[in-house]
Design a protein around this motif. Structure first.
Motif, PDB file in Angstrom:
ATOM      1  N   UNK A  76       6.531  -1.079  -2.280  1.00  0.00           N
ATOM      2  CA  UNK A  76       7.492  -0.149  -1.692  1.00  0.00           C
ATOM      3  C   UNK A  76       7.360  -0.103  -0.178  1.00  0.00           C
ATOM      4  N   UNK A  77       6.133  -0.207   0.336  1.00  0.00           N
ATOM      5  CA  UNK A  77       5.876   0.038   1.744  1.00  0.00           C
ATOM      6  C   UNK A  77       5.553  -1.207   2.557  1.00  0.00           C
ATOM      7  N   UNK A  78       5.022  -2.244   1.906  1.00  0.00           N
ATOM      8  CA  UNK A  78       4.628  -3.432   2.664  1.00  0.00           C
ATOM      9  C   UNK A  78       4.518  -4.624   1.720  1.00  0.00           C
ATOM     10  N   UNK A  91      10.961  -0.484   1.509  1.00  0.00           N
ATOM     11  CA  UNK A  91      11.362   0.543   2.477  1.00  0.00           C
ATOM     12  C   UNK A  91      11.580  -0.042   3.869  1.00  0.00           C
ATOM     13  N   UNK A  92      10.673  -0.868   4.400  1.00  0.00           N
ATOM     14  CA  UNK A  92      10.970  -1.472   5.712  1.00  0.00           C
ATOM     15  C   UNK A  92      12.232  -2.314   5.711  1.00  0.00           C
ATOM     16  N   UNK A  93      12.474  -3.080   4.633  1.00  0.00           N
ATOM     17  CA  UNK A  93      13.653  -3.950   4.583  1.00  0.00           C
ATOM     18  C   UNK A  93      14.942  -3.150   4.394  1.00  0.00           C
ATOM     19  N   UNK A 386       7.902   3.653   7.401  1.00  0.00           N
ATOM     20  CA  UNK A 386       7.210   3.324   6.154  1.00  0.00           C
ATOM     21  C   UNK A 386       5.911   4.106   6.034  1.00  0.00           C
ATOM     22  N   UNK A 387       5.168   4.185   7.160  1.00  0.00           N
ATOM     23  CA  UNK A 387       3.885   4.896   7.118  1.00  0.00           C
ATOM     24  C   UNK A 387       4.092   6.382   6.855  1.00  0.00           C
TER      25      UNK A 387
END
Length: 423
Positions: A76-78, A91-93, A386-387
């Motif tokens: 989800x995050x990386x 999430x970043x994309x 994201x963080x």
């Protein structure tokens, strides 16, 4: 394209970050425990008993469940292990799409007329507004804030432009307004209230005082006009008798409300009012006098100074806490608070209009609010976004890893047991 901007530091929460780290350690610890059990079972071998197979299958399935859910949560995050595996780092994309979807979600589910009306139906809008306005010192503060705001507004305006506009407006309105009907109405009000007779009485008293105060001057004028051969005592007697007769006539007219002169004066004034309304020549003469008056330099100077004088008076009143202006604004706020709290008609009107206005604003600006949400999220820094999201929800997501470890182990145990029974 606008550059990314960092999120505000208000989302930083050391306690939340520590809770996330603690949950990650717990989830990872369960995985390592399952791995250690699996390794121990491999080393012990099945010769130690049938139970080893059951424990090994449970530990093996626990590791698989833990790894699968770790991958799912991390993706989800990386990118897991920094490997650009497709459909990871969601999430970043998808940050911009998530922002747009969030804005649309808010618009369609929160910023709707039905939702707002239902919510306001449960809120005593006039009561809350009345309580706010009735708070101690609130009226005085609001009157001061209003005065400061209006003072700031006048500072933004160029005096020359406003003065010219005000003068032009006044001049245009005075030229466009017919003078005859206005004068006729004013005189009608004077006649109906019998004020014209009071004006006549005041004029007669003033004329009497003027004659008395200038008696010597008039006597001298008579002496200058009288032939040189007429004795002074004759002039004195003639002057005294004429002067006394004139003064007596003025007192007589002033004291007698039914004097013939007053009746003639009343009839003439009423006839003039009628002529103002019906006679074009009379109206034209008044209009010509009005135009001549408006073209006078003194009148033009007066109209040009209206804004300057009004602004100076307003600023002085706004700056003085004890001025009539501030007192009136304070009184209006207090009266408004009282009506909002006690008057049923005002309360019903405010409640109904607040629902109507809120509904209009929602329908008019819901799309703009949704766009603000989407564009704001799009401007956030990708890694920071994201963080921060992980910081907010990551602790709960770690339960997925823990549940995956536990449920995976139980599923492995059940599958192994069924396999043993069928074999």
């Amino acid at each position: 394209m606008s550059s990314s901007v960092p999120l505000t530091s208000s989302l930083d929460d050391p306690a939340r970050a520590e809770g996330l780290r603690r949950m990650k350690r717990l989830a990872t610890g369960l995985f390592l425990l399952a791995a250690a059990v699996f390794l121990a079972c491999v080393l012990i071998g099945e010769d130690a008993g049938a139970w080893v197979g059951y424990v090994r299958a449970t530990a093996e399935a626990s590791m698989v469940g833990a790894l699968a859910d770790w991958f799912a949560v991390t993706a989800l995050f990386r990118h897991p292990l920094r490997i650009p595996i497709p459909h990871t780092a969601i999430i970043p994309r998808k940050k911009d799409q998530i922002g747009a979807s969030l804005g649309t979600f808010v618009q369609e589910n929160f910023l709707t007329r039905a939702v707002v009306e239902d919510k306001l139906a449960t809120v005593d809008v006039p009561g809350r507004l009345g309580d706010f306005l009735a708070a101690p010192g609130r009226a005085e503060r609001l009157s001061g804030d209003a005065a400061a705001a209006l003072t700031g507004l006048t500072d933004l305006l160029r005096d020359d432009d406003v003065q010219e506009a005000v003068a032009g407006l006044v001049d245009r309105r005075l030229h466009e307004t017919p003078a005859a009907p206005v004068l006729a109405r004013v005189l009608e009000l004077v006649v109906e209230g019998d004020r014209h007779q009071e004006v006549l009485s005041a004029a007669l008293r003033f004329l009497g005082r003027f004659l008395e105060e200038n008696r010597v001057v008039f006597r001298a004028q008579l002496g200058d006009a009288s032939p040189a051969w007429v004795p002074d005592w004759v002039d004195d007697r003639v002057f005294d008798r004429v002067f006394a007769a004139l003064q007596g006539f003025l007192h007589e007219v002033g004291d007698a409300r039914d004097h013939e002169l007053r009746r003639v004066y009343d009839a003439r004034l009423r006839a003039y009012v009628h002529a103002l309304r019906t006679d074009p020549d009379t109206a034209a003469s008044v209009e010509a006098f009005k135009k001549q008056l408006l073209e006078h330099p003194a009148v033009r100077t007066w109209s040009s100074s209206l804004w300057t004088n009004a602004k100076a008076s307003f600023l002085a009143a706004a700056a003085d806490p004890d001025s009539e202006l501030r007192a009136r604004v304070t009184g209006l706020v207090r009266d408004g608070a009282r009506l909002l709290r006690t008057d049923p008609r005002v309360r019903e009107l405010v409640q109904r209009q607040s629902v109507r206005v809120a509904g209009y604003l929602v329908e008019r600006f819901a799309g703009d609010v949704a766009d603000v949400v989407g564009t704001t999220v799009a401007r956030w820094d990708t890694e920071e976004t994201s963080r921060r999201i992980e910081l907010q929800v990551g602790r709960d997501l770690q339960f997925i890893r823990i549940n995956g470890t536990v449920v995976g182990g139980l599923a492995g145990l059940v599958i192994y047991t069924v396999a043993q029974l069928l074999g």
